[in-house]
Design an enzyme around this catalytic site. Sequence first.
Site, PDB file in Angstrom:
ATOM      1  N   HIS A 131      95.596  60.718  65.662  1.00 37.48           N
ATOM      2  CA  HIS A 131      96.553  61.221  66.975  1.00 37.48           C
ATOM      3  C   HIS A 131      96.156  62.620  67.035  1.00 37.48           C
ATOM      4  CE1 HIS A 131      99.721  57.933  66.767  1.00 37.48           C
ATOM      5  NE2 HIS A 131      99.130  57.687  67.866  1.00 37.48           N
ATOM      6  N   ASP A 150      98.096  65.071  67.883  1.00 33.50           N
ATOM      7  CA  ASP A 150      99.148  65.756  67.096  1.00 33.50           C
ATOM      8  C   ASP A 150      99.200  66.073  65.686  1.00 33.50           C
ATOM      9  OD1 ASP A 150     100.289  63.480  66.277  1.00 33.50           O
ATOM     10  OD2 ASP A 150     102.100  63.690  67.534  1.00 33.50           O
ATOM     11  N   CYS A 205     105.816  64.332  65.083  1.00 32.32           N
ATOM     12  CA  CYS A 205     105.506  62.938  65.204  1.00 32.32           C
ATOM     13  C   CYS A 205     106.981  62.308  65.273  1.00 32.32           C
ATOM     14  CB  CYS A 205     104.880  61.978  64.253  1.00 32.32           C
ATOM     15  SG  CYS A 205     103.360  62.450  63.871  1.00 32.32           S
ATOM     16  N   ASP A 235      53.937  55.028  47.304  1.00 32.22           N
ATOM     17  CA  ASP A 235      52.914  56.291  47.081  1.00 32.22           C
ATOM     18  C   ASP A 235      51.841  55.870  47.903  1.00 32.22           C
ATOM     19  OD1 ASP A 235      51.555  57.907  45.207  1.00 32.22           O
ATOM     20  OD2 ASP A 235      50.128  56.301  45.318  1.00 32.22           O
TER      21      ASP A 235
HETATM   22  N1  LIG Z   1      45.257  74.830  51.750  1.00 35.17           N
HETATM   23  C1  LIG Z   1      45.752  74.737  52.857  1.00 35.17           C
HETATM   24  O1  LIG Z   1      45.114  74.968  53.848  1.00 35.17           O
HETATM   25  C2  LIG Z   1      46.741  73.684  52.998  1.00 35.17           C
HETATM   26  C3  LIG Z   1      47.276  73.151  51.906  1.00 35.17           C
HETATM   27  C4  LIG Z   1      48.307  72.122  52.110  1.00 35.17           C
HETATM   28  C5  LIG Z   1      48.972  71.855  53.510  1.00 35.17           C
HETATM   29  N2  LIG Z   1      48.460  72.732  54.557  1.00 35.17           N
HETATM   30  C6  LIG Z   1      48.560  72.347  55.909  1.00 35.17           C
HETATM   31  O2  LIG Z   1      49.940  72.135  56.043  1.00 35.17           O
HETATM   32  C7  LIG Z   1      50.560  71.261  56.915  1.00 35.17           C
HETATM   33  C8  LIG Z   1      51.825  70.305  56.348  1.00 35.17           C
HETATM   34  O3  LIG Z   1      50.885  69.723  55.299  1.00 35.17           O
HETATM   35  P1  LIG Z   1      51.267  68.298  54.987  1.00 35.17           P
HETATM   36  O4  LIG Z   1      51.045  67.258  56.101  1.00 35.17           O
HETATM   37  O5  LIG Z   1      50.743  67.800  53.769  1.00 35.17           O
HETATM   38  O6  LIG Z   1      53.107  68.311  54.612  1.00 35.17           O
HETATM   39  P2  LIG Z   1      54.127  67.621  54.996  1.00 35.17           P
HETATM   40  O7  LIG Z   1      55.314  68.102  54.171  1.00 35.17           O
HETATM   41  O8  LIG Z   1      54.289  67.731  56.507  1.00 35.17           O
HETATM   42  O9  LIG Z   1      54.002  66.215  54.556  1.00 35.17           O
HETATM   43  C9  LIG Z   1      53.668  65.679  53.270  1.00 35.17           C
HETATM   44  C10 LIG Z   1      54.317  64.193  53.213  1.00 35.17           C
HETATM   45  O10 LIG Z   1      53.893  63.700  51.948  1.00 35.17           O
HETATM   46  C11 LIG Z   1      54.880  62.658  51.500  1.00 35.17           C
HETATM   47  N3  LIG Z   1      54.284  62.456  50.164  1.00 35.17           N
HETATM   48  C12 LIG Z   1      54.277  63.282  48.775  1.00 35.17           C
HETATM   49  N4  LIG Z   1      53.834  62.586  48.024  1.00 35.17           N
HETATM   50  C13 LIG Z   1      53.564  61.081  48.294  1.00 35.17           C
HETATM   51  C14 LIG Z   1      52.929  60.155  47.750  1.00 35.17           C
HETATM   52  N5  LIG Z   1      52.641  60.202  46.522  1.00 35.17           N
HETATM   53  N6  LIG Z   1      52.718  59.256  48.469  1.00 35.17           N
HETATM   54  C15 LIG Z   1      53.121  59.074  49.848  1.00 35.17           C
HETATM   55  N7  LIG Z   1      53.728  60.116  50.441  1.00 35.17           N
HETATM   56  C16 LIG Z   1      53.680  61.412  49.745  1.00 35.17           C
HETATM   57  C17 LIG Z   1      56.002  63.729  51.421  1.00 35.17           C
HETATM   58  O11 LIG Z   1      57.301  63.260  51.457  1.00 35.17           O
HETATM   59  C18 LIG Z   1      55.697  64.363  52.769  1.00 35.17           C
HETATM   60  O12 LIG Z   1      56.671  63.708  53.914  1.00 35.17           O
HETATM   61  C19 LIG Z   1      49.298  70.430  57.383  1.00 35.17           C
HETATM   62  O13 LIG Z   1      48.800  70.983  58.637  1.00 35.17           O
HETATM   63  C20 LIG Z   1      48.319  70.873  56.348  1.00 35.17           C
HETATM   64  O14 LIG Z   1      46.945  70.638  56.773  1.00 35.17           O
HETATM   65  C21 LIG Z   1      47.382  73.363  54.459  1.00 35.17           C
HETATM   66  N1  LIG Z   2     102.682  61.142  66.765  1.00 35.35           N
HETATM   67  C1  LIG Z   2     102.120  60.700  65.630  1.00 35.35           C
HETATM   68  N2  LIG Z   2     101.152  61.059  65.041  1.00 35.35           N
HETATM   69  N3  LIG Z   2     102.734  59.570  65.084  1.00 35.35           N
HETATM   70  C2  LIG Z   2     102.546  59.112  64.029  1.00 35.35           C
HETATM   71  C3  LIG Z   2     102.659  57.717  64.004  1.00 35.35           C
HETATM   72  C4  LIG Z   2     102.539  57.039  62.494  1.00 35.35           C
HETATM   73  C5  LIG Z   2     102.610  55.550  62.759  1.00 35.35           C
HETATM   74  N4  LIG Z   2     102.489  54.913  61.447  1.00 35.35           N
HETATM   75  C6  LIG Z   2     101.316  54.947  63.445  1.00 35.35           C
HETATM   76  O1  LIG Z   2     100.294  54.925  62.461  1.00 35.35           O
HETATM   77  O2  LIG Z   2     101.289  54.883  64.419  1.00 35.35           O
END
Ligand SMILES: NC(=O)c1ccc[n+]([C@@H]2O[C@H](COP(=O)([O-])OP(=O)(O)OC[C@H]3O[C@@H](n4cnc5c(N)ncnc54)[C@H](O)[C@@H]3O)[C@@H](O)[C@H]2O)c1
Ligand SMILES: NC(=[NH2+])NCCC[C@H](N)C(=O)O
Length: 704
Positions: free
Chosen positions: A168, A170, A264, A679
């Site tokens: 409620h 209140d 109440c 995975d």
């Molecule tokens: N050296 C680099 O230039 C570098 C390195 C890493 C990332 N990046 C960049 O960063 C950005 C984000 O990277 P992203 O896409 O990897 O990151 P992200 O965090 O967006 O996604 C990674 C995903 O992988 C999942 N994941 C992890 N382990 C897993 C597994 N074993 N199996 C399935 N899923 C799994 C995670 O839960 C996550 O959702 C991208 O643009 C990437 O290219 C650049």
């Molecule tokens: N104005 C209030 N908050 N009243 C309380 C009412 C309590 C009552 N047992 C109900 O559930 O309705």
Amino acid sequence: MTDSIRFLMCAPDHYDVDYVINPWMEGNVHKSSRDRAVEQWEKLYHVLKENAVVDLVPPEKGWPDMVFTANAGLLLGNTFVLSRFYHKERQGEEPYFKAWFESKGFTVHELPKDLPFEGAGDALLDREGRWLWAGYGFRSELDSHPLLAKWLNIEVLSLRLVDERFYHLDTCFCPLTGGYLLYYPAAFDSYSNRLIEMRVAPEKRIAIEEADAANFACNAVNIDKIVVMNKVSEALKTRITQAGFQVIETPMSEFLKAGGACKCLTLRVTEPVQEDRSANVMVESRTIRMEGHLLDAGLISRALDLIIENGGSFQVLNFNLGEQRQSTSSADVKVSAPSHDVMEEIMGMLIDLGAVPPPQEICDAILEPVVQDGVGPDDFYVSTIYPTEVRVNGQWVKAQNQRMDGAVAITETADGPVAKCKLLRDLKVGEKVVVDVVGIRTIRKTESREQRNSQEFSFMSGSVSSERRVELVVEQVAWELRQIRDRGGKVVVTAGPVVIHTGGGEHLAHLIREGYVQALLGGNAIAVHDMEQSNMGTSLGVDMKRGIAVRGGHRHHLKIINAVRRYGSIAKAVEAGLVTNGVMYECVKHNIPFSLAGSIRDDGPLPDTQMDLVKAQEEYTELLRGADMVLMLSSMLHSIGVGNMTPAGVKMVCVDINPAVVTKLSDRGSIESIGVVTDVGLFLSLLVNQLDKLTSRHHVAQSV
Ligand SMILES: NC(=O)c1ccc[n+]([C@@H]2O[C@H](COP(=O)([O-])OP(=O)(O)OC[C@H]3O[C@@H](n4cnc5c(N)ncnc54)[C@H](O)[C@@H]3O)[C@@H](O)[C@H]2O)c1
Ligand SMILES: NC(=[NH2+])NCCC[C@H](N)C(=O)O
């Protein structure tokens, strides 16, 4: 004593906790002490009598909650709106309260049947009488608010309650003299909190903590500068005192067991009446029609849930149930919302579910001109993934380039109006943009129960599969990939570097080689680690065969970036023999287009990585055009980007080890998307295995 202030109370002769209709009553049935309840009630009665006049309504046997006179109804001046109780346990109190107020000469208004409203428990006047705060969400219906505004000739401000302990108004909200407000913010949704903050200045708001709220601190009786309440914390008492009030504490433990306290147990009969007030309410109502397999496909319950969850309320005006298995149903639903903004939000979602206005209410979409390139009008309709039509000059026009988070731009051509989903940055002066939510509909496939069950992708549609279901999903995905490849369709893969780290690179390369992939989207990293593996056998410095870090391996990815940069592009690095296998190698060799979108964390970047993100988004959109399926492999960043660009109807498979990511990506409300929590390396190896099985079976079948 202030003679002009009167309260109505009801002695606790028949009070007990006899049933459970709120969370406080749970576990307390017949647990309250009659003697203590009487003692506590008497104490409150005497405190009030010292400061006001107290009238009594006779208690009635069998109606234990009648002590809570705040719920009798709501009055202003000589007008009384009788409560219509939500629970049958209290409905029997109504005639007694009605008789009492009639006998005192009040004009009594009664709400329509099935429109609950629980009186002053859910409606509290500003203490200066400027407006009425009215609660809804648990006991009172939003649709009662326009009637309160009309009958009491006052502005009504609707507040939505979201915590069932504070069922409620209140129980969590108490306007005090001088414009002060004692309240528990967490009991309200964010829209209501904004409304409160707009009407009550910060220095007048006394926001309380959960512990005091749970002691019903807001359930206080305010008489001028006196505040009568159950025992509360010293800190809160100090704050209230500093605001210029005198706090009188009086124990309420026995009534707390029924979910009530001081306020109440009272109904103020003399409320401040402002003469120059006028009826006003922000509540808006609209009617929608839904058609299709409303029950089978769960559409109607989804629509009604959505209305409630987003702060609205509904009334089903009529429901024509299809009688045969194949026949469709239709329903007209009146939707109410506390404001235009909330209504727009709810209507937007209902439109996505296929709701349309009833035929007599269909009108053209509202269009506003673009007055600055790249900027839309404030109220622009935000497009979704569902095929959308807008009504222009009496005709429904289908929007092209359907995607989410765009605006719908209309241009007049010699052949009539053309509608296109466009990103805000692409809007041009001269175009008109659809605003509000009228004259818009989405075309949803009507699926019957049978269709739903037989759809290849539907058996776990929208749901996240668990490990034991992975193989089942793999079978389905493999079957789809086969079908799409054989009919010359298009599969787009989004992949993150985890594909390579988990040993999935060779499998993804295999899919590309075998013609299952028509475009690849990713970032810098997938390409870097893929080519690192091809060239040095490591991924992020880890030996992929032995699974151990290689000395100096942390520099490998930089070395490969450097080497590719020397050649000028990935394609040239492949041609020159620097990269001899892997995902990027197969893309180049099989002319599979790819787009690598840059990010802030990129090393290098590779020469192919597009660091202009607007351009990268355009490349992605282009490569996604005409896709039949998108396989999203362990890249939250790129997969979400792709999800935003992809219209409904494209099959989406999202593979990630994190269930939250999978849910976010596959929960698009369209049946074609599925999520797999597993995975990614394992997924890809199972997929390749399954495809091999399918292919060999196919060959056998053909050669027989
Ligand atoms: N050296 C680099 O230039 C570098 C390195 C890493 C990332 N990046 C960049 O960063 C950005 C984000 O990277 P992203 O896409 O990897 O990151 P992200 O965090 O967006 O996604 C990674 C995903 O992988 C999942 N994941 C992890 N382990 C897993 C597994 N074993 N199996 C399935 N899923 C799994 C995670 O839960 C996550 O959702 C991208 O643009 C990437 O290219 C650049
Ligand atoms: N104005 C209030 N908050 N009243 C309380 C009412 C309590 C009552 N047992 C109900 O559930 O309705």
